[in-house]
Design a protein around this motif. Structure first.
Motif, PDB file in Angstrom:
ATOM      1  N   MET A   1       0.579  12.275   7.105  1.00 34.76           N
ATOM      2  CA  MET A   1       0.563  11.995   5.539  1.00 34.76           C
ATOM      3  C   MET A   1      -0.280  13.069   4.971  1.00 34.76           C
ATOM      4  N   PRO A   2      -0.071  13.348   3.633  1.00 33.57           N
ATOM      5  CA  PRO A   2      -0.811  14.621   2.941  1.00 33.57           C
ATOM      6  C   PRO A   2      -2.449  13.843   2.835  1.00 33.57           C
ATOM      7  N   LEU A   3      -3.397  14.980   2.700  1.00 29.34           N
ATOM      8  CA  LEU A   3      -4.820  14.594   2.503  1.00 29.34           C
ATOM      9  C   LEU A   3      -4.961  13.562   1.148  1.00 29.34           C
ATOM     10  N   THR A   4      -4.115  13.890   0.127  1.00 27.74           N
ATOM     11  CA  THR A   4      -4.540  13.114  -1.049  1.00 27.74           C
ATOM     12  C   THR A   4      -3.989  11.612  -0.964  1.00 27.74           C
ATOM     13  N   VAL A   5      -2.786  11.328  -0.104  1.00 27.87           N
ATOM     14  CA  VAL A   5      -2.170  10.191   0.278  1.00 27.87           C
ATOM     15  C   VAL A   5      -3.003   9.316   1.009  1.00 27.87           C
ATOM     16  N   ARG A   6      -4.037  10.095   1.974  1.00 25.89           N
ATOM     17  CA  ARG A   6      -4.716   9.439   2.973  1.00 25.89           C
ATOM     18  C   ARG A   6      -6.082   9.029   2.199  1.00 25.89           C
ATOM     19  N   ARG A   7      -6.535   9.850   1.385  1.00 24.70           N
ATOM     20  CA  ARG A   7      -7.850   9.434   0.710  1.00 24.70           C
ATOM     21  C   ARG A   7      -7.503   8.386  -0.536  1.00 24.70           C
ATOM     22  N   SER A   8      -6.469   8.377  -1.136  1.00 23.45           N
ATOM     23  CA  SER A   8      -6.018   7.445  -2.051  1.00 23.45           C
ATOM     24  C   SER A   8      -5.870   6.204  -1.377  1.00 23.45           C
ATOM     25  N   ILE A   9      -5.384   6.093  -0.256  1.00 23.94           N
ATOM     26  CA  ILE A   9      -5.172   4.816   0.642  1.00 23.94           C
ATOM     27  C   ILE A   9      -6.581   4.149   0.949  1.00 23.94           C
ATOM     28  N   GLU A  10      -7.579   4.999   1.447  1.00 30.50           N
ATOM     29  CA  GLU A  10      -8.919   4.871   1.804  1.00 30.50           C
ATOM     30  C   GLU A  10      -9.572   4.101   0.459  1.00 30.50           C
ATOM     31  N   LEU A  11      -9.330   4.765  -0.770  1.00 32.81           N
ATOM     32  CA  LEU A  11     -10.015   4.263  -2.185  1.00 32.81           C
ATOM     33  C   LEU A  11      -9.262   3.058  -2.545  1.00 32.81           C
ATOM     34  N   LEU A  12      -7.988   2.783  -2.273  1.00 31.40           N
ATOM     35  CA  LEU A  12      -7.453   1.724  -2.215  1.00 31.40           C
ATOM     36  C   LEU A  12      -7.908   0.367  -1.855  1.00 31.40           C
ATOM     37  N   GLY A  13      -8.077   0.795  -0.305  1.00 33.05           N
ATOM     38  CA  GLY A  13      -8.769  -0.211   0.468  1.00 33.05           C
ATOM     39  C   GLY A  13      -9.995  -0.670   0.031  1.00 33.05           C
ATOM     40  N   LEU A  14     -10.982   0.064  -0.351  1.00 33.77           N
ATOM     41  CA  LEU A  14     -12.454  -0.167  -0.901  1.00 33.77           C
ATOM     42  C   LEU A  14     -12.141  -0.975  -2.112  1.00 33.77           C
ATOM     43  N   VAL A  15     -11.317  -0.608  -2.815  1.00 33.22           N
ATOM     44  CA  VAL A  15     -10.965  -1.521  -4.317  1.00 33.22           C
ATOM     45  C   VAL A  15     -10.579  -2.773  -3.801  1.00 33.22           C
ATOM     46  N   LEU A  16      -9.672  -3.056  -2.948  1.00 35.89           N
ATOM     47  CA  LEU A  16      -8.960  -4.280  -2.633  1.00 35.89           C
ATOM     48  C   LEU A  16     -10.050  -4.902  -1.567  1.00 35.89           C
ATOM     49  N   LEU A  17     -10.827  -4.557  -0.925  1.00 41.38           N
ATOM     50  CA  LEU A  17     -12.102  -5.275  -0.353  1.00 41.38           C
ATOM     51  C   LEU A  17     -13.006  -5.875  -1.583  1.00 41.38           C
ATOM     52  N   THR A  18     -13.351  -4.867  -2.420  1.00 41.93           N
ATOM     53  CA  THR A  18     -14.315  -5.417  -3.521  1.00 41.93           C
ATOM     54  C   THR A  18     -13.598  -6.436  -4.368  1.00 41.93           C
ATOM     55  N   ALA A  19     -12.282  -6.512  -4.584  1.00 45.42           N
ATOM     56  CA  ALA A  19     -11.521  -7.476  -5.226  1.00 45.42           C
ATOM     57  C   ALA A  19     -11.446  -8.753  -4.711  1.00 45.42           C
ATOM     58  N   ILE A  20     -11.195  -8.668  -3.239  1.00 42.42           N
ATOM     59  CA  ILE A  20     -11.265  -9.875  -2.289  1.00 42.42           C
ATOM     60  C   ILE A  20     -12.571 -10.564  -2.437  1.00 42.42           C
ATOM     61  N   PHE A  21     -13.797  -9.804  -2.288  1.00 45.38           N
ATOM     62  CA  PHE A  21     -15.166 -10.423  -2.430  1.00 45.38           C
ATOM     63  C   PHE A  21     -15.298 -10.867  -3.763  1.00 45.38           C
ATOM     64  N   TYR A  22     -14.825 -10.427  -4.768  1.00 42.27           N
ATOM     65  CA  TYR A  22     -14.863 -11.028  -6.171  1.00 42.27           C
ATOM     66  C   TYR A  22     -14.395 -12.074  -6.428  1.00 42.27           C
TER      67      TYR A  22
END
Length: 370
Positions: A1-22
């Motif tokens: 996958m392109p670098l931008t897609v990989r980094r976007s997935i990483e950031l989306l995972g962090l946001v999702l993890l924070t949302a699950i905690f909240y």
């Protein structure tokens, strides 16, 4: 996958993890707290198992020890609060003296007279009482959630210790066999770091209470032990807790004395003990195990507090430490481990290409159970 897609997935995972905690904070916080306490109790559990104790009894005894310690802390606070209530008439008199002194000082540097200050206070009293009344129901709800939190802890601790092998098997089965050695090292190091960190915090509470409370008691400051215990417990919250402890120490001192020298004495003793703690004692106990930089420690406390109030602030550092261990051992996320850590590069990555490379973390092999 392109670098931008990989980094976007990483950031989306962090946001999702924070949302699950909240979203699931009321469910997840007791489980996470029980998990960390279980790691601290593991040595006692293993010791009892080696002595041929039945597994259920080997789990229950450490839990009882934890709640005996918690009961002792609650008894101490109730005794100290009873002492404060007994001194209430004197406290009321001391507060009046401090308020008059403050009023005279305000009159001296501004054009507001004492009467105008009283009118201002009376005008805002109704709004303050209304605000306090709204907070009573919130406090009652918080108090009930605390009782639920404490009531669930022993159940979760028991089940985590009872099913720990099943949980470990689940973790290993999540990864392919070629990565099992890295998974084992990460689990071993996470256990070591969290146990060292939490046991170090218990040691820190003890010597901070003895030093602050003992020195203030020798000097003759009233409620010295209460100030020491409150500061030691609040100091567990990185950076923010020390400031809160200083404020509460000053307030307790102001209510017990009409003079200013005890206030400066309390601040001086706390500053001296904190300097000793930060530069000599704590680095030898915990500092070598948890390498989190100050920027993300503060951000972790703020985010943890906004997600789950005080429990979130307290658990932020252990959670960040575990995430760093996992990131350091995953090639895809190693840059996140570097971002959380405190290992500054010797040379600027802008000039030295060697500083831009990902380096594998060297782990010491260890055993989860003998």
């Amino acid at each position: 996958m392109p670098l931008t897609v990989r980094r976007s997935i990483e950031l989306l995972g962090l946001v999702l993890l924070t949302a699950i905690f909240y979203i699931g904070r009321s469910i997840l916080m007791p489980i996470i707290m029980a998990f960390f306490i279980s790691l601290v109790l593991l040595p006692v559990f293993r010791f009892l198992k080696k002595r041929k104790f039945p597994e259920a009894i080997a789990i229950v005894i450490p839990i009882l020890l934890v709640f005996l310690l918690l009961g002792g802390i609650i008894w101490f606070f109730s005794a100290q609060v009873g002492s404060l209530v007994a001194d209430f008439p004197k406290i009321k008199s001391n507060v009046s003296i401090h308020l008059n002194t403050l009023s005279n000082w305000v009159s001296g540097i501004t054009h507001y007279s004492t009467k105008e200050q009283l009118d201002f206070l009376n005008k805002n009293t109704n709004e303050l009482l209304s605000f306090a009344g709204k907070r009573v129901s919130t406090f009652a709800l918080t108090l009930s959630s605390i009782f639920v939190f404490v009531g669930l802890l022993p159940i979760y601790i028991y089940l985590i210790l009872f099913y720990k092998d099943l949980l470990l098997r689940f973790i290993f089965m999540w990864f392919s066999e070629e990565h099992h050695s890295n998974v084992k090292d990460a689990i071993y190091e996470s256990e070591l770091i969290i146990k060292s960190y939490l046991i170090g915090l218990l040691i820190q509470i003890t010597y901070m209470t003895v030093l602050v409370g003992g020195i203030l008691m020798i000097i003759g400051i009233k409620h010295a032990l209460l100030i020491g215990v409150i500061f030691a417990i609040l100091n567990l919250i990185p950076y923010v807790g020390a400031l809160m402890g200083n404020v509460i120490g000053v307030i307790l001192t102001m209510t017990s004395s009409t003079e200013l020298w005890p206030i400066f004495t309390v601040l001086g003793v706390i500053a001296g003990v904190q300097f000793l703690d930060n530069n000599i004692l704590m680095p030898r106990i915990v500092g070598s195990k948890v390498k989190i930089n100050a920027l993300f420690a503060i951000l972790g406390v703020i985010v943890g507090g906004s997600i789950a109030a005080v429990p979130g602030m307290f658990l932020s550092m252990p959670i960040i430490a575990v995430l760093k261990v996992i990131f350091d051992r995953t090639d895809m996320f190693r840059q996140w481990g570097i971002l959380l850590g405190d290992e500054r590069p010797e040379h600027s990555p802008m000039i030295f290409p060697e500083s831009r490379k990902k380096r594998a973390v060297v782990s010491k092999p260890g055993k989860i159970d003998e």
